[in-house]
Design an enzyme around this catalytic site. Structure first.
Site, short mmCIF file in Angstrom:
data_model
loop_
_atom_site.label_atom_id
_atom_site.label_comp_id
_atom_site.label_asym_id
_atom_site.label_seq_id
_atom_site.Cartn_x
_atom_site.Cartn_y
_atom_site.Cartn_z
N HIS A 180 -11.75 -5.18 8.27
CA HIS A 180 -12.43 -5.09 7.24
C HIS A 180 -13.34 -4.02 7.02
CE1 HIS A 180 -9.91 -8.51 5.89
NE2 HIS A 180 -10.71 -8.86 4.82
N GLU B 218 0.92 -0.92 0.11
CA GLU B 218 0.04 -0.04 0.26
C GLU B 218 0.61 1.45 0.52
OE1 GLU B 218 -0.80 -3.08 1.88
OE2 GLU B 218 -2.81 -3.54 0.87
#
Lengths: 365, 382
Positions: A166, A97
């Site tokens: 999540h 990322e």
């Protein structure tokens, strides 16, 4: 506790299956293009078509992320775009990322407009350094010589029965950093236009997508030219008029607030609902205008209440319209705990009942 | 006397005492450099060192808040920078004053950062040098992304030396441990980006020796990513030029990234706030002083009869002029207008910044209006 005796509807935040990543495509209206006029679309498809419009309109726009190309993204938001625009425009990146955001900064310096996808909210933190120390500050530290038109799309929020990391709502961690625009659509129509405006903006934009709303449908006007300014990146919108209290929400909680307003109406109480749309800049003028009329304000977000958007709004509203307030600004949101396990998230997320309880407290103050 | 531990074999064209030694691979890279070119490299290194001396003195006098000297690293910086083409892009760390000098960045603009005037006084677009990056290793990703953009723009492998473009990123031994640096090597490798990773291993990451960063020579880091690597004597300006020239050419012609480890030594402190005597010995410093990059080129040129006393006197005068200008112009730098802190936060209007700017200006005006008319001795308001 509620001062009212009416039995309230059970909270039903969860919208479906337990594994978001396994959700099939089928998000409707495939092949509908910007030229097609009005259509009923899911938010996922609306974002997809917004991205498609950007790719078509501006050759400098690139999509970058993990699994966004061949797979079309784990939520299928980029479905079909690599096939249409090629692997050079819709890029499957290494699984890193910070690397995605850091190279996007370099590409933007070279004149490109990268749109990065972070696969899930809880995975953005490896890139947090690049976002906050580099992306956010470059324009200022170069005294305006360099602009970084980078968009970072982050599916966020809970209610889908997901595993750890999540379901989080980290928006204020970014809102606290000057130089970033933080926005989140609540409807397919806003999602379609806001993603285009975000990509066209010369500023870095963190684009939070309420993943529990991805499959909700709404009317979308596909006919307008690419990135037509709507003001949505700067201004909140009153999505329902009311007189007794103002509910301020954004992203996934706008739907919750509207359902709470429906339930309140059945009890003879009139709630106004404001969709913030942007966390930075925070449109406190629109909120204050509403609160001056209603005298009460309840802020609803999935993110933890402590040190959150609600606290900022409470402070701003207190400064702006102290003498119009008939009750303290109240907040409904996540608790000061780690995001709970999926079987408990319905107790953690703001529900219609919790919103109505807060309204009761405000009215009964 | 002990010799410094420089690890396994490294590319060298000039020995520490200034002898030119043949190298089968890199001789051709320096064959076109005549005595005038070597004198120019010598001049660059001497002026870079003079800049260091002057800036350190200005810090000691309180004119700079901080300074990070490049003392001892002139060979690695001047050699690599001299191999750059005008269209190439440089992403420095924060100690590449010699590189900036070669690229034509005004040295006064380098010191505005250390005086607390701005975050870098030069225009990255006009100079081809990005601003200094203080978070270790962050710029490796920017350089890689920029290089990916260069390739997208079709400016690699055109065969036109005035169009083909490379990117060079400078970082240190400590940065090789950073995640961003390793991620940049991944991105550069899989995209075959036209970027040269130029690692100045100056042996010390503040107080930590390179042994705290790696079990293997830093050059070996590149290999695992599938990136060609080379280990060069960082105090040999000629070898650094040759190695950088080869790596930059590989990038420009579409051969992808290269990892260069330039083995050098930070002869000074990490910054003016540092005290190296707490973590390293005077003997070690002395052993590296005998490998001084300026001394060895000067010895080489002098032995060849290519550096006269007149040359040295002229260079001394040029250094004096630089010092005089730095002292004068740095002292003349004043703080920017306070409200400038609200400028360029966003490229477009932002209601939050605009509101706070208004509030600040109103409060500042009220303070000014309330301030006593008398002079600075009254100064409870500024």
């Amino acid at each position: 506790m509620s001062l009212m005796t009416v039995t309230r509807t059970q909270q039903t935040t969860a919208t479906g299956g337990t594994a978001a990543a396994a959700t099939a495509t089928g998000n409707g209206a495939a092949g509908v293009g910007p030229e097609a006029g009005a259509a009923t679309l899911t938010m996922a498809k609306a974002i997809n078509l917004g991205l498609r419009a950007a790719l078509a309109a501006d050759p400098r726009v690139l999509l970058m992320g993990e699994d966004i190309g061949t797979l079309g993204g784990v939520f299928r938001v980029t479905d079909g775009l690599q096939q249409e625009f090629g692997a050079d425009r819709v890029v499957d990146t290494p699984l890193a990322e910070s690397g995605i955001v850091g190279t996007a900064i370099g590409l933007a310096m070279r004149g490109y407009r990268p749109v990065c996808e972070i696969q899930f909210d809880g995975f953005v933190f490896p890139a947090f350094d690049q976002i906050t120390t580099q992306l956010a500050k470059m324009h200022h530290r170069t005294r305006g010589a360099i602009s970084l038109p980078v968009v970072i799309r982050i599916p966020y929020g809970g209610g889908i029965g997901a595993v750890e990391h999540h379901s989080e709502s980290p928006e204020v961690l970014f809102a606290h950093t000057a130089g970033l625009r933080i926005v989140t659509p609540a409807s397919p129509a806003d999602a379609f236009t806001m993603i285009q405006e975000a990509i066209a903006s010369p500023d870095p934009v963190i684009f939070f997508e309420p993943k529990s709303r991805y499959w909700e449908k709404g009317e979308v006007d596909l006919g307008r030219p690419y990135a037509t300014p709507t003001g949505a990146l700067d201004r909140a919108r009153v999505v329902r008029r009311g007189t007794d209290a103002t509910i301020v929400a954004y992203g996934p909680t706008v739907h919750t607030a509207l359902r709470a307003a429906d339930a309140a109406a059945e009890e003879g109480r009139s709630l106004e609902v404001v969709d913030l749309r942007a966390i930075s800049p925070l449109d406190t003028d629109t909120v204050a205008d509403s609160v001056r009329r209603t005298g009460r304000c309840v802020v609803v977000h999935e993110a933890p209440v402590a040190f959150g958007t609600g606290g900022e709004i409470a402070a701003r509203i207190t400064e702006a319209c102290f003498y119009h307030l008939q009750a303290p600004v109240l907040r409904v949101g996540g608790y000061a705990t780690p995001y709970p396990v999926a079987r408990l998230e319905h107790e953690y997320l703001p529900s219609v009942d919790r919103v109505l309880d807060a309204v009761d407290r405000a009215v009964g103050f | 006397m002990t010799e410094p531990d420089i690890g396994p074999e490294l590319v060298q064209l000039l020995t520490p005492d200034g002898r030119r030694v043949a190298h089968p691979r890199y001789d051709e890279r320096v064959a076109h450099l005549d005595a005038a070119a070597l004198r120019a490299m010598h001049r660059d290194m001497v002026l870079a060192r003079r800049f260091d001396t002057e800036a350190t003195a200005l810090q000691r006098q309180g004119e700079l808040a901080l300074f990070a000297p490049a003392l001892g690293q002139e060979g690695a910086q001047i050699g690599s920078a001299r191999a750059l083409a005008p269209q190439d892009m440089v992403f420095p760390s924060y100690r590449e004053h010699g590189v900036l000098q070669v690229r034509g960045v005004d040295p006064v603009d380098v010191l505005s950062l250390f005086r607390g005037i701005d975050y870098g006084g030069w225009d990255p677009t006009a100079t081809g040098v990005h601003l200094y990056t203080l978070v270790i290793g962050s710029q490796t990703l920017h350089a890689t992304g920029y290089a990916m953009g260069v390739a997208r723009d079709g400016l690699v492998g055109t065969g036109d030396p005035e169009r083909d473009t490379a990117v060079i990123v400078y970082f240190g031994d400590g940065a090789t441990s950073q995640g961003d640096t390793n991620e940049s090597l991944v991105f550069a490798a899989v995209n075959q980006a036209p970027v040269v990773f130029f690692c100045q291993n100056n042996q010390w990451a503040i107080s930590e020796p390179t042994a705290r960063q790696s079990r293997v020579p830093l050059a070996d880091r590149g290999k695992g990513f599938g990136i060609p690597t080379v280990r060069v004597d960082g105090n040999d300006v000629l070898a650094c030029y040759a190695v950088a020239a080869e790596a930059l050419e590989r990038a420009r012609t579409g051969g992808g990234p290269t990892f260069v480890e330039a083995v050098t030594y930070r002869m000074g402190a990490h910054t003016t706030s540092d005290d190296p005597s707490r973590y390293r010995t005077a003997e070690e410093e002395e052993s590296w002083r005998r490998r001084d990059p300026i001394d060895r080129l000067r010895a080489h040129l002098t032995a060849a009869g290519e550096l006269s006393d007149d040359d040295l006197a002229a260079l001394e005068a040029e250094g004096d002029a630089l010092g005089e200008r730095l002292r004068r112009e740095v002292r003349a730098m004043t703080a920017p207008a306070p409200e400038s802190m609200f400028e360029h936060v966003y490229a477009t209007a932002h209601a939050g910044v605009a509101r706070e700017r208004r509030e600040y200006l109103a409060e500042a005006a009220a303070r000014t209006a309330a301030a006593p008319v008398a002079g600075p001795s009254q100064g409870s308001t500024r």
